[in-house]
Each structure stands twice: as C-alpha cells, then as structure tokens.
Design an enzyme around this catalytic site. Structure first.
Site, mmCIF file in Angstrom:
data_model
loop_
_atom_site.group_PDB
_atom_site.id
_atom_site.type_symbol
_atom_site.label_atom_id
_atom_site.label_comp_id
_atom_site.label_asym_id
_atom_site.label_seq_id
_atom_site.Cartn_x
_atom_site.Cartn_y
_atom_site.Cartn_z
ATOM 1 N N HIS A 307 0.846 -1.181 0.000
ATOM 2 C CA HIS A 307 0.000 0.000 0.000
ATOM 3 C C HIS A 307 0.881 1.231 0.000
ATOM 4 O O HIS A 307 1.935 1.230 0.621
ATOM 5 C CB HIS A 307 -0.923 0.015 1.229
ATOM 6 C CG HIS A 307 -2.088 0.919 1.048
ATOM 7 N ND1 HIS A 307 -2.026 2.259 1.331
ATOM 8 C CD2 HIS A 307 -3.326 0.681 0.558
ATOM 9 C CE1 HIS A 307 -3.193 2.802 1.044
ATOM 10 N NE2 HIS A 307 -3.997 1.878 0.566
ATOM 11 N N ASP A 364 -8.015 -5.229 -0.080
ATOM 12 C CA ASP A 364 -8.551 -6.040 -1.167
ATOM 13 C C ASP A 364 -8.144 -7.499 -1.099
ATOM 14 O O ASP A 364 -8.616 -8.309 -1.891
ATOM 15 C CB ASP A 364 -8.101 -5.451 -2.519
ATOM 16 C CG ASP A 364 -8.873 -4.189 -2.825
ATOM 17 O OD1 ASP A 364 -10.032 -4.112 -2.405
ATOM 18 O OD2 ASP A 364 -8.312 -3.287 -3.459
HETATM 19 N N1 CMC Z 1 4.244 -7.725 -4.836
HETATM 20 C C1 CMC Z 1 5.582 -7.723 -4.979
HETATM 21 N N2 CMC Z 1 6.386 -6.643 -4.808
HETATM 22 C C2 CMC Z 1 5.768 -5.488 -4.504
HETATM 23 C C3 CMC Z 1 4.371 -5.395 -4.347
HETATM 24 C C4 CMC Z 1 3.596 -6.561 -4.526
HETATM 25 N N3 CMC Z 1 2.263 -6.521 -4.384
HETATM 26 N N4 CMC Z 1 4.027 -4.114 -4.036
HETATM 27 C C5 CMC Z 1 5.179 -3.423 -4.005
HETATM 28 N N5 CMC Z 1 6.233 -4.247 -4.291
HETATM 29 C C6 CMC Z 1 7.670 -3.885 -4.280
HETATM 30 C C7 CMC Z 1 8.048 -3.087 -5.532
HETATM 31 O O1 CMC Z 1 8.481 -3.934 -6.572
HETATM 32 C C8 CMC Z 1 9.140 -2.203 -4.997
HETATM 33 O O2 CMC Z 1 10.289 -2.993 -4.864
HETATM 34 P P1 CMC Z 1 11.761 -2.332 -5.097
HETATM 35 O O3 CMC Z 1 11.912 -1.308 -4.002
HETATM 36 O O4 CMC Z 1 12.691 -3.479 -4.986
HETATM 37 O O5 CMC Z 1 11.732 -1.720 -6.471
HETATM 38 C C9 CMC Z 1 8.670 -1.866 -3.570
HETATM 39 O O6 CMC Z 1 7.857 -2.990 -3.183
HETATM 40 C C10 CMC Z 1 7.859 -0.581 -3.448
HETATM 41 O O7 CMC Z 1 6.753 -0.665 -4.359
HETATM 42 P P2 CMC Z 1 6.154 0.570 -5.141
HETATM 43 O O8 CMC Z 1 5.460 0.055 -6.364
HETATM 44 O O9 CMC Z 1 7.201 1.619 -5.325
HETATM 45 O O10 CMC Z 1 5.094 1.115 -4.083
HETATM 46 P P3 CMC Z 1 3.925 2.116 -4.386
HETATM 47 O O11 CMC Z 1 3.632 2.801 -3.121
HETATM 48 O O12 CMC Z 1 4.215 2.942 -5.592
HETATM 49 O O13 CMC Z 1 2.714 1.115 -4.809
HETATM 50 C C11 CMC Z 1 0.866 -0.359 -4.690
HETATM 51 C C12 CMC Z 1 1.693 0.711 -3.953
HETATM 52 C C13 CMC Z 1 -0.411 -0.640 -3.895
HETATM 53 C C14 CMC Z 1 0.454 0.170 -6.091
HETATM 54 C C15 CMC Z 1 1.714 -1.645 -4.849
HETATM 55 O O14 CMC Z 1 2.085 -2.122 -3.565
HETATM 56 C C16 CMC Z 1 1.024 -2.733 -5.655
HETATM 57 O O15 CMC Z 1 1.132 -2.743 -6.889
HETATM 58 N N6 CMC Z 1 0.269 -3.676 -4.964
HETATM 59 C C17 CMC Z 1 -0.513 -4.661 -5.659
HETATM 60 C C18 CMC Z 1 -1.831 -4.048 -6.144
HETATM 61 C C19 CMC Z 1 -2.814 -3.828 -5.009
HETATM 62 O O16 CMC Z 1 -3.041 -4.700 -4.191
HETATM 63 N N7 CMC Z 1 -3.454 -2.646 -5.028
HETATM 64 C C20 CMC Z 1 -4.517 -2.305 -4.052
HETATM 65 C C21 CMC Z 1 -4.141 -1.206 -3.116
HETATM 66 S S1 CMC Z 1 -5.285 -1.093 -1.746
HETATM 67 C C22 CMC Z 1 -6.755 -0.598 -2.448
HETATM 68 C C23 CMC Z 1 -6.751 0.829 -2.768
HETATM 69 O O17 CMC Z 1 -6.971 1.657 -1.845
HETATM 70 O O18 CMC Z 1 -6.557 1.177 -3.934
#
Ligand code: CMC
Length: 428
Positions: A307, A364
């Site tokens: 998140h 989710d």
């Molecule tokens: N599985 C594997 N690795 C992950 C995941 C995941 N679900 N989420 C983040 N990472 C890793 C990412 O690869 C990165 O690694 P590194 O630092 O080595 O490059 C690190 O964790 C930070 O991730 P980020 O993408 O920079 O984080 P963000 O804050 O931009 O993204 C997120 C947040 C929710 C988009 C992301 O965690 C994600 O894609 N999760 C899966 C989709 C999901 O479940 N979304 C629902 C969110 S809750 C409902 C809502 O309110 O929308």
C-alpha cells in the site's frame, strides 16, 4: 512564533510556513515557492505532496489508524450502517434518528432510474465489463438532470444531486450485471434497506420470491463501510481534480469510477481472486508464486499486497480477515481460496523481501473472498468498491466546492527538445 521551513537556493534563504494538522501531521506550505524563488517541486506520483487540507478522513500509515470524521473505523464497521456512515462522511456528524430517517427516505425515493436509460444498457455487449458500463451510466445521469450541470446552483440542488446519485448507483450497478446475464432488470423495492435492495436487484427474479439473508446484509454493510473513504487516493484525487474545474457531480464521479477500475487501485480485488484461482489451478504451490513476486525479471506482483500509505498493517484488512472467517462459517462455505490466501499471507509475512519493503495484505486481499461467498461475480468486485467509495468521493467533492478550492493544475519539468526549425517532409 509558528514554525517555518528554510530553503536555501542560489545562495539565498527563503522561509515557508509549516502547517500542522489536528493529528499533528506537518507540511511545508510551498504555495508561494514559484512566485518567490522561481522553482517548483517535483514529486512524481505525489508521494510527498499534500494536495489539500481536509477534515474528512485521517489515516496514519505507520500505526495502521483510520478514522472517518474522528470515529475509528473499527467502531463504525462494528456498530454503524453504511447509510449512517455515508451521512457522517458527507455532512460531518453522526445523524440523529430523525436526520437518518429523512436521509434514508430521500435516498429510497430516488432509486429508480429513468426508463430511457434502460435502452443504453441494452446497447452494450453482454461481455461488457460492468465498470465501463457504470462509469458511462453515471456520466449519462447528467443528461437527464440538467439542473445538476451547475454544481454551485444552491445547497438544496446540491443535496438533491447527491441523494439521487447515492440512490441510483446500486440500481445502475445491479442492472449492469442483469444486462450481462441477459436477465430481466429488477426494479428497486422501497421497503428494503440500501444493502438488501441492492442484493434484491442483483439476485431477485420476477418469477420467484427473494429474501436476503441477514448475514449477507451485515457483511455487505461492513464491506461498504470499510471502503467508504480513504483520503487522497488515486480515484479521490481524480474526483477532486475533475470537480475543481466545476464539472457536474455525475461527470466527476464517473471519472472517479474510471480511476478506481485499474488493478493497482480498486481493480485489485478482482485481480486478487483471479490470482488465487490461478495459484489453486496451478497446484497450490504458494512458495513458487511468492518467488515469482520477488523476481524483478517477472512482472507478477502479489495482488492485494502493499500500500502506498500503510507501511505496517492495513486496519481494514484486519477487520475483513475476521469478517471473512465469520461469513464463510455462517454461510457454511468451505472455500479453498481462503486456505490459499492464508498460506500466502503467512509465507509472505515471514519473507525478508516483503518485510524489508513493508508489504502487508491490504483491504482487497480478503474482500474478494467475501464477495465470492455472497455470490457476487468476480467482474462486479470493483463495482462493489465503487458503491462503497461513493460517499467518500461525494464528501471530498462537497468539501472542495465549499472551500472554493482553485482548479487543480500541477506543474512539470520539461525534458523534451529545445526549439528547432520545422523541416519540410521531402527533406526529412
Ligand atoms: N508484490 C511484490 N512486490 C511489490 C508489491 C507486490 N504486491 N508491491 C510493491 N512491491 C515492491 C516493488 O516492486 C518495490 O520494490 P523495489 O523497491 O525493490 O523496487 C517496492 O515494493 C515498493 O513498491 P512501489 O510500487 O514503489 O510502491 P507504491 O507505493 O508505488 O505502490 C501499490 C503501492 C499498492 C500500487 C503496490 O504495492 C502494488 O502494486 N500492490 C498490488 C496491487 C494492489 O493490491 N493494489 C490495491 C491497493 S489497496 C486498495 C486501494 O486503496 O486502492
């Protein structure tokens, strides 16, 4: 004297006010930065940018705290109804019994949609994703209620538009499902509460009686409450930015629904269940899929994990996990997806990759399993999220319009070509 932040640029020091929220969150107010220094800030994805001051929802991502108008989410999910929470978010206080009755009655009175809109549904292919249908239908409401086109017409007109939208969204959502099934549309029933009415329009048939199980109504109330607001997330920011141009509420919420659709946001609930089914059909080897999620060469991510704001735990996920166990037990369902989800959670939470990046199950991760138990089809999961989030979007839009916030218009740092002369096509 109040705190200030000093920024040194090109040998000069500038001071900017520090703004402190009621929960002691601090921000540097850089609204005069460009005028005084010529610089702008750069923050792709708005990871550090406060876009507004808001009195609606407080969340602390480190401590896993979520409050609507000061009330803890745990108490609201346990004790309130979704309509009560909608009132709280939109009008800023818990309603008295008579305020709640008036609000509920007004919503009930507006649940029908114009008969002409039925033809729009019929024009969509049966395989149309219900989020595409919902977003278009909500925008179409503006064509039936031209008095909504001026969002600042009067407080009464604003309230009428808000009540109409809250009332009609479940009808439009249920009809998008009925249309996909090529089943007859069920008209709303005014003696039913908000959640029961939605289930009736989804699963009722003209040929037989339909009664909604109170266990299902309770679970639905809880899920909708947990999704009702989440401060400045992707879809809510979209709502605020579209609304800031003074577009009407229907067009504004339609944009919010589109923003919610993506798998990184509200679409994650559909993606989670599809992922769990994929793991199940592949033999249920959870370690293999965790390894895939960690592999930077592999685009697979653990859906429902991670998140932008919660870096310890998502309090909504804790409530939903428990609700999931309760609902499945009460409905006597034994879903292998729940076992896979629990195994996945356990393995991931013990793994250094997930620990180092503070990746925990989000709201989710378990919600899809409950929706599945309530017989909501997978493609409708994000629609359910939209129904839940509607009061939050409306509250944020109302707050923004009442505070006369300026049109949203970020800056950029240009990285393209510097000026050059046009070359005739024959000479390229
Ligand atoms: N599985 C594997 N690795 C992950 C995941 C995941 N679900 N989420 C983040 N990472 C890793 C990412 O690869 C990165 O690694 P590194 O630092 O080595 O490059 C690190 O964790 C930070 O991730 P980020 O993408 O920079 O984080 P963000 O804050 O931009 O993204 C997120 C947040 C929710 C988009 C992301 O965690 C994600 O894609 N999760 C899966 C989709 C999901 O479940 N979304 C629902 C969110 S809750 C409902 C809502 O309110 O929308």
């Amino acid at each position: 004297m109040s705190e200030t932040a000093k920024i040194e640029l090109d040998g000069k020091t500038y001071e900017f006010p520090v703004v402190v929220g009621t929960e002691n969150e601090k921000a540097i107010d850089i609204s005069k930065l460009r005028d005084t220094t010529g610089y702008v800030t750069l923050d792709t994805g708005y990871k550090n940018t406060g876009a507004t001051k808001s009195a609606i929802t407080f969340l602390d991502g480190e401590l896993g705290i979520l409050h609507y108008r000061g009330y803890p989410i745990e108490q609201l999910a346990e004790k309130a109804t979704f309509i009560e929470v909608a009132y709280l978010l939109i009008y800023g206080k818990l309603p008295t019994q008579s305020e709640l009755n008036d609000f509920s009655n007004s919503i009930t009175k507006h649940t029908l949609v114009h008969e002409d809109m039925k033809q729009f549904f019929e024009a969509y292919p049966a395989k149309a994703h219900p989020m595409g249908v919902l977003s278009s239908m909500v925008c179409s409401l503006s064509t039936f209620y031209p008095e909504s086109l001026d969002p600042n017409r009067s407080p009464e007109a604003k309230d009428l538009t808000i009540h109409r939208l809250l009332a009609k969204l479940p009808t439009l959502a249920a009809w998008s499902y009925k249309n996909a099934m090529r089943h007859p549309f069920m008209y709303p029933k005014n003696n039913l509460d908000y959640c029961s009415n939605f289930m009736y329009m989804m699963f009722g048939m003209p040929t037989e009686d339909y009664t909604v199980d109170p266990v299902i109504v309770d679970a639905l109330n809880k899920l909708l409450i947990l999704h009702a607001d989440h401060e400045q997330n992707c879809s809510t920011s979209t709502v605020r930015i579209v609304g800031s141009s003074q577009a009407n509420l229907y067009a504004t919420i339609s944009a919010g629904i589109s923003a919610l659709w993506g798998p990184l946001h509200g679409g994650a609930n559909q993606a989670v269940i599809e992922m769990l089914e994929q793991i199940h059909n592949d033999g249920g080897d959870v370690d293999k899929w965790v390894a895939k999620a960690k592999d930077k060469e592999d685009s697979f991510r653990l859906m429902g994990f991670g998140h932008r704001v919660y870096k310890n735990f998502d309090p909504r996920a804790t409530i939903i996990k428990k609700a999931c166990d309760d609902v499945l037990e009460k409905l006597g369902i034994n879903d292998p997806m729940l076992e896979i989800a629990k195994k996945l959670e356990k393995v991931a939470l013990e793994d250094d990759y997930f620990k180092a990046r503070n990746l925990y199950p989000n709201v989710d991760f378990y919600s899809g399993i409950i929706y599945k138990a309530l017989k909501i089809p997978t493609e409708m999961f994000t629609v359910m999220f939209a129904i839940g989030r509607l009061p939050g979007w409306i509250a944020q839009w109302k707050e923004m319009t009442e505070n006369n916030e300026p049109i949203g218009r970020p800056r950029q740092i240009y990285t393209g070509e510097t000026p050059r002369d046009y070359v005739e096509i024959s000479k390229r």
